[in-house]
Design a protein around this motif. Structure first.
Motif, PDB file in Angstrom:
ATOM      1  N   VAL A  28       0.855  -1.182   0.000  1.00 55.30           N
ATOM      2  CA  VAL A  28       0.000   0.000   0.000  1.00 55.30           C
ATOM      3  C   VAL A  28       0.896   1.238   0.000  1.00 55.30           C
ATOM      4  CG1 VAL A  28      -1.662   1.308   1.396  1.00 55.30           C
ATOM      5  CG2 VAL A  28      -1.922  -1.157   1.134  1.00 55.30           C
ATOM      6  N   SER A  29       0.540   2.246  -0.781  1.00 55.93           N
ATOM      7  CA  SER A  29       1.393   3.428  -0.882  1.00 55.93           C
ATOM      8  C   SER A  29       0.954   4.562   0.039  1.00 55.93           C
ATOM      9  CB  SER A  29       1.428   3.928  -2.333  1.00 55.93           C
ATOM     10  OG  SER A  29       0.121   4.241  -2.780  1.00 55.93           O
ATOM     11  N   ARG A  30      -0.296   4.532   0.472  1.00 56.64           N
ATOM     12  CA  ARG A  30      -0.787   5.588   1.360  1.00 56.64           C
ATOM     13  C   ARG A  30      -1.836   5.037   2.317  1.00 56.64           C
ATOM     14  NH1 ARG A  30      -3.187  11.233  -0.961  1.00 56.64           N
ATOM     15  NH2 ARG A  30      -1.027  11.369  -1.682  1.00 56.64           N
ATOM     16  N   ILE A  31      -1.817   5.546   3.558  1.00 58.29           N
ATOM     17  CA  ILE A  31      -2.808   5.164   4.569  1.00 58.29           C
ATOM     18  C   ILE A  31      -3.626   6.387   4.942  1.00 58.29           C
ATOM     19  CG2 ILE A  31      -3.194   4.119   6.829  1.00 58.29           C
ATOM     20  CD1 ILE A  31      -1.566   2.273   5.118  1.00 58.29           C
ATOM     21  N   ILE A  32      -4.947   6.237   4.918  1.00 57.58           N
ATOM     22  CA  ILE A  32      -5.849   7.279   5.416  1.00 57.58           C
ATOM     23  C   ILE A  32      -6.221   6.882   6.842  1.00 57.58           C
ATOM     24  CG2 ILE A  32      -7.975   8.565   5.022  1.00 57.58           C
ATOM     25  CD1 ILE A  32      -7.725   7.291   2.050  1.00 57.58           C
ATOM     26  N   LEU A  33      -5.652   7.574   7.807  1.00 59.72           N
ATOM     27  CA  LEU A  33      -5.774   7.166   9.208  1.00 59.72           C
ATOM     28  C   LEU A  33      -7.187   7.369   9.743  1.00 59.72           C
ATOM     29  CD1 LEU A  33      -2.460   8.656  10.653  1.00 59.72           C
ATOM     30  CD2 LEU A  33      -2.925   6.255  10.107  1.00 59.72           C
ATOM     31  N   SER A  34      -7.506   6.611  10.796  1.00 60.64           N
ATOM     32  CA  SER A  34      -8.771   6.813  11.509  1.00 60.64           C
ATOM     33  C   SER A  34      -8.839   8.251  12.009  1.00 60.64           C
ATOM     34  CB  SER A  34      -8.866   5.852  12.698  1.00 60.64           C
ATOM     35  OG  SER A  34      -9.021   4.524  12.256  1.00 60.64           O
ATOM     36  N   ARG A  35     -10.030   8.820  11.960  1.00 64.51           N
ATOM     37  CA  ARG A  35     -10.195  10.235  12.325  1.00 64.51           C
ATOM     38  C   ARG A  35     -10.071  10.474  13.834  1.00 64.51           C
ATOM     39  NH1 ARG A  35     -14.858  11.262   7.764  1.00 64.51           N
ATOM     40  NH2 ARG A  35     -14.921   9.017   7.768  1.00 64.51           N
ATOM     41  N   GLU A  36     -10.022   9.391  14.598  1.00 61.89           N
ATOM     42  CA  GLU A  36      -9.971   9.529  16.053  1.00 61.89           C
ATOM     43  C   GLU A  36      -8.565   9.830  16.586  1.00 61.89           C
ATOM     44  OE1 GLU A  36     -13.719   7.551  15.085  1.00 61.89           O
ATOM     45  OE2 GLU A  36     -11.661   7.305  14.389  1.00 61.89           O
ATOM     46  N   LEU A  37      -7.541   9.747  15.763  1.00 62.51           N
ATOM     47  CA  LEU A  37      -6.181   9.900  16.253  1.00 62.51           C
ATOM     48  C   LEU A  37      -5.858  11.346  16.606  1.00 62.51           C
ATOM     49  CD1 LEU A  37      -4.030   7.496  14.041  1.00 62.51           C
ATOM     50  CD2 LEU A  37      -5.375   7.023  16.081  1.00 62.51           C
ATOM     51  N   THR A  38      -5.008  11.502  17.621  1.00 59.25           N
ATOM     52  CA  THR A  38      -4.540  12.829  18.001  1.00 59.25           C
ATOM     53  C   THR A  38      -3.366  13.222  17.121  1.00 59.25           C
ATOM     54  OG1 THR A  38      -2.947  11.991  19.618  1.00 59.25           O
ATOM     55  CG2 THR A  38      -5.204  12.387  20.401  1.00 59.25           C
ATOM     56  N   LEU A  39      -3.042  14.510  17.120  1.00 64.65           N
ATOM     57  CA  LEU A  39      -1.906  14.988  16.339  1.00 64.65           C
ATOM     58  C   LEU A  39      -0.608  14.344  16.824  1.00 64.65           C
ATOM     59  CD1 LEU A  39      -0.935  16.802  14.068  1.00 64.65           C
ATOM     60  CD2 LEU A  39      -0.761  18.683  15.710  1.00 64.65           C
ATOM     61  N   LYS A  40      -0.503  14.119  18.111  1.00 65.98           N
ATOM     62  CA  LYS A  40       0.688  13.464  18.673  1.00 65.98           C
ATOM     63  C   LYS A  40       0.843  12.048  18.109  1.00 65.98           C
ATOM     64  CE  LYS A  40       2.754  12.288  23.165  1.00 65.98           C
ATOM     65  NZ  LYS A  40       2.840  10.826  23.013  1.00 65.98           N
ATOM     66  N   GLU A  41      -0.252  11.299  18.034  1.00 64.04           N
ATOM     67  CA  GLU A  41      -0.212   9.946  17.480  1.00 64.04           C
ATOM     68  C   GLU A  41       0.122   9.978  15.982  1.00 64.04           C
ATOM     69  OE1 GLU A  41      -3.399   7.260  19.902  1.00 64.04           O
ATOM     70  OE2 GLU A  41      -4.198   9.074  18.985  1.00 64.04           O
ATOM     71  N   ILE A  42      -0.448  10.939  15.271  1.00 69.39           N
ATOM     72  CA  ILE A  42      -0.187  11.063  13.827  1.00 69.39           C
ATOM     73  C   ILE A  42       1.295  11.340  13.591  1.00 69.39           C
ATOM     74  CG2 ILE A  42      -0.647  12.474  11.777  1.00 69.39           C
ATOM     75  CD1 ILE A  42      -3.510  12.908  12.981  1.00 69.39           C
ATOM     76  N   LYS A  43       1.858  12.269  14.360  1.00 70.19           N
ATOM     77  CA  LYS A  43       3.286  12.598  14.217  1.00 70.19           C
ATOM     78  C   LYS A  43       4.158  11.377  14.479  1.00 70.19           C
ATOM     79  CE  LYS A  43       4.834  16.542  15.931  1.00 70.19           C
ATOM     80  NZ  LYS A  43       4.999  17.706  16.848  1.00 70.19           N
ATOM     81  N   ASP A  44       3.793  10.595  15.471  1.00 66.38           N
ATOM     82  CA  ASP A  44       4.568   9.388  15.786  1.00 66.38           C
ATOM     83  C   ASP A  44       4.531   8.397  14.633  1.00 66.38           C
ATOM     84  OD1 ASP A  44       5.964   7.624  17.802  1.00 66.38           O
ATOM     85  OD2 ASP A  44       4.196   6.393  17.409  1.00 66.38           O
ATOM     86  N   ILE A  45       3.370   8.241  14.012  1.00 69.87           N
ATOM     87  CA  ILE A  45       3.239   7.334  12.868  1.00 69.87           C
ATOM     88  C   ILE A  45       4.062   7.844  11.687  1.00 69.87           C
ATOM     89  CG2 ILE A  45       1.606   6.533  11.105  1.00 69.87           C
ATOM     90  CD1 ILE A  45      -0.471   6.248  13.388  1.00 69.87           C
ATOM     91  N   VAL A  46       3.966   9.144  11.412  1.00 66.99           N
ATOM     92  CA  VAL A  46       4.711   9.734  10.288  1.00 66.99           C
ATOM     93  C   VAL A  46       6.216   9.538  10.478  1.00 66.99           C
ATOM     94  CG1 VAL A  46       5.327  11.906   9.167  1.00 66.99           C
ATOM     95  CG2 VAL A  46       2.937  11.418   9.681  1.00 66.99           C
TER      96      VAL A  46
END
Length: 783
Positions: free
Chosen positions: A135-153
């Motif tokens: 998979v080339s891109r993931i559309i994350l669940s909308r429930e995630l916080t910005l802190k969690e998103i940054k960690d994933i990135v």
């Protein structure tokens, strides 16, 4: 730093052109089938080709949604559709179904695949699982916080897409079955009827009404425009705007605002987010919030109304039988829409009286009179729900154009030579006509430049032009224009051919039927020690024990069942965010004490667990809907989606060696939510939440239990209990396991249920249970 992509919705062609003209970098849209917005206008084959050409000529990418669950019998039609999308050059396919993902990766290796938010990817390990599968891109669940998103990135090498604006689903996407169970219209099949926008009352176990007739599941819309710098700095690849059911003006207003916000950040300019929010509110407004980005539990909801309530426009000064006198809080014009504060009663403004005269427009601070068709009272605030002037402005945005460079030569006894450069593309043409010596009027440089730049009806504009013209030559205007037309057409073809791929005719060969004779046994799911012990004493072969990651609790469960023939299978929550960090030590512990089977309910957990020696049971939250999805996981056993019919179950089970399970008793989960209505309205009550003390009461008087999963995530359970007693048909379907799913049942009730099913499995006559029961989708299926 690579510039973030602005991704816009396109529910129809008009919305698509608005999105492009407003400045998006990419659009996402759906065809007539296999898309999660089946009630949008969407695009047929001809419109899809036209949309792709329109976008690609303007350097806008097109992502097509194939983000629904797909049944076995639909794959042949799907494959034909995928072949078409591949050949016309779509930039990526957005998918939910794990079987569709598997098929795409095996048959279209050069076509990019984006994992839909419907896949419920909510942790780094889920991202890693899909990245590993191409998979080339993931559309994350909308429930995630910005802190969690940054960690994933920061810890993954894959594109991450995040919603930045629009409607929010109250349930984790992919985990909502409310529309499906209550009305047969499945959100997982693109046909959500939005029961979350209806009124509910919050009641307790004694049926005491705590909150009456509010839109308790209706979330305020997401708006992050004030936080664009933080989101860009987080390293997100794509900012997604929700809205394939919205009109072109809505799309234009939001895209335009976010385009300006993004460009202002990169160019170091000040951006007025307040002004942008005010303008967007004039197009559609049910309240804005930042969703979950800055806090795990959102408190901003649209409890009063889920509709567009507009913006405050006027205060009622007095009311007569014919007109209402108003003090304007903002400008108003003939053609505007006006309503009460809740947006429940409204009308179009047809006549405005100011100082006794009819006017087409009045301004903030003016005193006016309006003939209103609905009742108002003195002091009431009226809202403007439609702004005719703003909508007209958004309908007429300038067309998006791509810059080109032109070089032309006109020399004696030679055709006109034209060279056009656009990005990586260069074309060269010669006119059919040969230049001649001028008898009267000769071609001058400015004249030739003027004729070559007349391309307003195309996707281009001339940024630079250089012409070389020898003196005393003539060529007809028709000949010049024909050469220009040929050059532009050649450039258009060159650009479009760049995206197109070879035609494909992919062969789909479904797994063949197998001779399969399965011994059918009961399984039991519970999170209660007492019920675990009871099931083991009654001889249930497998008990899934949701021990909530509490090792001491699991040890107690093993102790209670040590003298029985029951195998205790650890069960895990379907959502594992911060908790995912505890999984590896948990699995190592379970392996060390001799556990050989586990029940897996999300992609992140599967990614970790597949590296151990457990026999993996795949649970229903992973939405197994076809045989290819089964093949993706290659499990020991799989609990099939409870949106499948008995015939569909049989079709899957008879085409695989995997052992299959169906839920046959219990309160089916309708939603899994991070949002908690109890916390918002009553206050945190964790102990009683986990026991199902609170209920949502719908307009029909049905009571839907609210039950926490032990990690302060709320499930809404169906009011009616699933009760499937057609054991003979279940056996004939090729199932190995029949699950009794325990949620809020009392001990006596669950004991009775277990005994009834034990007898039914033996073929004995059984007692009919009293109460409100449903056979779920075993016979009716879903749209």
């Amino acid at each position: 730093m690579k510039k973030v992509e602005l991704l816009a919705p396109a529910g129809d062609y008009e919305a698509l052109t608005s999105a492009v003209n407003a400045g998006c970098d990419a659009v996402y849209l759906g065809g007539k089938n296999f898309g999660a917005r089946a009630y949008a206008t969407n695009f047929d084959y001809d419109n899809l080709k036209a949309a792709l050409e329109f976008c690609h000529l303007r350097d806008v990418k097109v992502y097509v949604t194939v983000n629904t669950l797909v049944a076995n019998k639909e794959f042949e039609k799907l494959v034909n559709y995928l072949d078409f999308l591949y050949s016309i050059g779509v930039d990526a396919i957005i998918v939910q179904d794990m079987g569709v993902l598997k098929f795409l990766r095996e048959n279209y290796p050069d076509l990019k695949v984006h994992a839909s938010t419907q896949m419920t990817v909510h942790n780094l390990e889920g991202v890693q699982e899909l990245a590993q599968k191409g998979v080339s891109r993931i559309i994350l669940s909308r429930e995630l916080t910005l802190k969690e998103i940054k960690d994933i990135v920061q810890n993954s090498n894959i594109e991450i897409e995040v919603f930045v604006h629009g409607a929010l689903c109250v349930s984790y996407s992919g985990q909502c079955f409310m529309s499906s169970i209550l009305g047969g219209r499945s959100g997982n099949r693109g046909r959500c009827a939005q029961p979350c926008r209806l009124k509910y009352s919050l009641v307790d176990k004694e049926e005491k009404v705590l909150e009456k007739d509010l839109h308790l599941l209706s979330m305020a819309d997401l708006c992050t425009i004030e936080h664009i710098p933080k989101l860009i700095e987080a390293g997100i690849t794509s900012f997604k705007i929700e809205g394939r059911m919205k009109n072109a003006e809505y799309v234009a207003s939001v895209v335009k605002a976010y385009r300006e916000a993004i460009d202002s950040f990169y160019e170091g300019r000040t951006f007025d987010s307040g002004k942008a929010i005010e303008e967007m509110s004039r197009i559609f407004n049910r309240g804005f919030s930042t969703g979950y980005l800055f806090g795990v539990k959102p408190s901003k909801m649209s409890y009063i109304s889920p509709k567009n309530t507009g913006v405050a426009a006027a205060e009622v000064i007095s009311v007569t039988s014919k007109t209402s006198k108003l003090r304007l809080l903002r400008d108003i014009a003939k053609g505007d829409g006006i309503s009460d504060e809740k947006g429940e009663k409204g009308q179009k403004v047809e006549i405005i009286f100011k100082n006794g005269k009819k006017v087409d427009r009045a301004y903030e601070g003016d005193i006016i009179e309006l003939p209103l068709k609905f009742y108002v009272k003195e002091g009431e605030i009226l809202n403007k729900t439609y702004d005719v002037l703003l909508n007209d402005k958004l309908k007429n945005l300038p067309s998006r154009k791509i810059p080109i460079k032109i070089y032309a030569e006109l020399k004696k006894d030679k055709p006109l030579y034209i060279k056009i450069q656009e990005g990586i593309h260069t074309v060269e043409v010669y006119s059919d006509e040969i230049s001649q010596t001028a008898e009267k009027v000769s071609i001058e440089e400015d004249f030739l430049k003027d004729k070559l730049t007349q391309i307003n009806d195309t996707a281009f504009y001339v940024e630079e032009i250089e012409v070389v013209v020898e003196k005393g030559l003539y060529m007809s205007v028709k000949g010049i224009k024909e050469a220009r037309r040929k050059a532009i057409e050649m450039l258009e073809k060159r650009k479009l051919d760049y995206y197109k791929r070879e035609e494909k005719h992919t062969f789909f060969n479904p797994p063949s039927f197998k001779e399969k004779k399965e011994e059918v046994s009961l399984t039991f799911y519970t999170d209660k020690l007492e019920h675990l012990k009871m099931a083991s004493q009654l001889g249930i072969e497998y008990v899934y024990f949701n021990y909530k990651l509490d090792i001491k609790l699991f040890k107690k469960g093993l102790e209670l069942t040590k003298d029985s023939k029951t195998t205790v299978i650890p069960a895990f929550p379907s959502i594992l965010r911060e908790e995912i960090k505890r999984i590896e030590p948990q699995l190592e512990f379970l392996q060390d004490i001799g556990i050989t089977k586990i029940l897996v309910s999300n992609l992140g957990l599967y990614h970790i667990a597949k590296n151990y020696d457990f026999e993996i049971f795949i649970d229903y939250p992973l939405n197994i809907f076809n045989n290819l999805a089964v093949d993706y996981f290659k499990p020991y056993a799989a609990t099939l989606s409870y949106e499948l019919t008995l015939e569909q179950i049989k079709d899957i089970a008879k085409r695989s060696d995997v052992k299959f399970e169906a839920l046959i008793y219990g309160r089916l989960p309708l939603m899994t939510m991070e949002y908690c209505p109890i916390r918002n309205l009553v206050g945190c009550d964790r102990e009683r939440c986990e026991k199902g003390y609170y209920f949502l009461k719908d307009r029909k008087g049905k009571l839907m239990p609210l039950k926490s999963n032990g990690f302060c995530r709320m499930q809404i359970l169906n009011a009616d209990v699933l009760l499937m007693l057609s054991i003979k048909e279940l056996k004939q379907a090729g199932l190995s396991f029949l699950r009794i799913h325990d949620t809020i049942e009392e001990s006596k009730k669950i004991e009775k249920v277990l005994k009834i099913y034990i007898e039914a499995l033996k073929g004995n006559e059984i007692e009919i249970l009293e109460g409100e029961y449903t056979k779920g989708h075993f016979y009716r299926g879903v749209l």
